[in-house]
Design an enzyme around this catalytic site. Structure first.
Site, short mmCIF file in Angstrom:
data_model
loop_
_atom_site.label_atom_id
_atom_site.label_comp_id
_atom_site.label_asym_id
_atom_site.label_seq_id
_atom_site.Cartn_x
_atom_site.Cartn_y
_atom_site.Cartn_z
N PRO A 9 6.30 -3.59 -4.57
CA PRO A 9 5.99 -4.16 -3.20
C PRO A 9 4.48 -4.25 -2.87
O PRO A 9 3.69 -3.32 -3.48
CB PRO A 9 6.75 -2.84 -2.37
N ASN A 10 4.44 -5.18 -2.10
CA ASN A 10 2.92 -5.48 -1.51
C ASN A 10 2.07 -6.36 -2.35
O ASN A 10 0.69 -6.59 -1.97
CB ASN A 10 2.32 -4.13 -0.86
N ARG A 17 -5.13 -7.88 0.63
CA ARG A 17 -4.95 -6.46 0.83
C ARG A 17 -6.07 -5.62 0.22
O ARG A 17 -6.33 -5.61 -1.09
CB ARG A 17 -3.56 -6.03 0.31
N ASN A 73 4.07 -3.40 -12.89
CA ASN A 73 3.31 -2.68 -11.79
C ASN A 73 4.25 -2.60 -10.82
O ASN A 73 4.64 -3.28 -10.12
CB ASN A 73 2.15 -3.56 -11.37
N HIS A 99 -1.44 -0.74 -13.59
CA HIS A 99 -2.06 -0.73 -12.06
C HIS A 99 -3.24 -1.46 -12.07
O HIS A 99 -4.05 -1.28 -13.03
CB HIS A 99 -2.06 0.72 -11.56
C1 DQA Z 1 -1.00 -0.17 -7.57
C2 DQA Z 1 -1.40 1.35 -7.33
C3 DQA Z 1 -0.21 1.95 -6.37
O1 DQA Z 1 -0.57 3.24 -6.04
C4 DQA Z 1 -0.18 1.33 -5.09
O2 DQA Z 1 0.82 1.64 -4.10
C5 DQA Z 1 0.03 -0.15 -5.18
C6 DQA Z 1 -0.56 -0.88 -6.18
C7 DQA Z 1 -2.02 -0.92 -8.38
O3 DQA Z 1 -1.70 -1.92 -8.82
O4 DQA Z 1 -3.10 -0.07 -8.30
O5 DQA Z 1 0.62 -1.01 -4.39
O6 DQA Z 1 0.12 -0.24 -8.18
#
Ligand code: DQA
Length: 143
Positions: A9-10, A17, A73, A99
């Site tokens: 997500p996101n 972002r 990820n 990540h």
């Molecule tokens: C993330 C780290 C996570 O804690 C966060 O919720 C993300 C991105 C990263 O790629 O650094 O959405 O996975």
């Protein structure tokens, strides 16, 4: 050698972002960088993103028999999802947790990864290059 890259997500919002944490590279840029590197390394790659936990679980389940490695990820689900952890464990596909940010240097709730114990290893903190490093690991293992 086929690899599935799954994004949680996101991550579709990368580029705009929190650029001070995640940089300005978009997910489409990361996909393109990876495709180029995968070709150089002789790796076939599929790349997906979903904001839904159940969809990520489905994709992990379907990956069995079709891919040799999973690069994941899981974004925020890293810290919350027993379902994603169980799916990884069930399919027994070597999974590389990645990540962009160094989750250990951020808020305490990000320090714990529920999926880390069922992954081969974790690459974090190298921005978009975390993805490329995961591809290199796969290439090294298949030499
Ligand atoms: C993330 C780290 C996570 O804690 C966060 O919720 C993300 C991105 C990263 O790629 O650094 O959405 O996975």
């Amino acid at each position: 050698m086929r690899v599935l890259v799954l994004n949680g997500p996101n991550l579709n919002l990368l580029g705009t972002r929190k650029p001070e944490i995640y940089g300005t590279t978009t997910l489409a840029d990361i996909e393109q960088m990876m495709r180029q590197r995968a070709e150089e390394l002789g790796i076939e790659m599929d790349f997906m993103q979903s904001n839904y936990e159940g969809e990520l679980v489905e994709q992990i389940q379907k990956a069995k028999g079709r891919y040799q490695y999973l690069i994941l990820n899981a974004a925020a689900y890293t810290h919350t999802s027993i379902a994603i952890r169980d799916a990884i464990e069930a399919v027994e596909l070597p999974t590389i947790e990645i990540h962009l940010s160094n989750i250990h240097a951020r808020e305490e709730f990000r320090h714990n990864s529920l999926i880390a114990p069922v992954c081969v290893g974790q690459i974090c903190g190298f921005g978009a290059k975390s993805y490329l490093l995961a591809l290199h690991y796969v290439a090294e293992m298949e030499k």
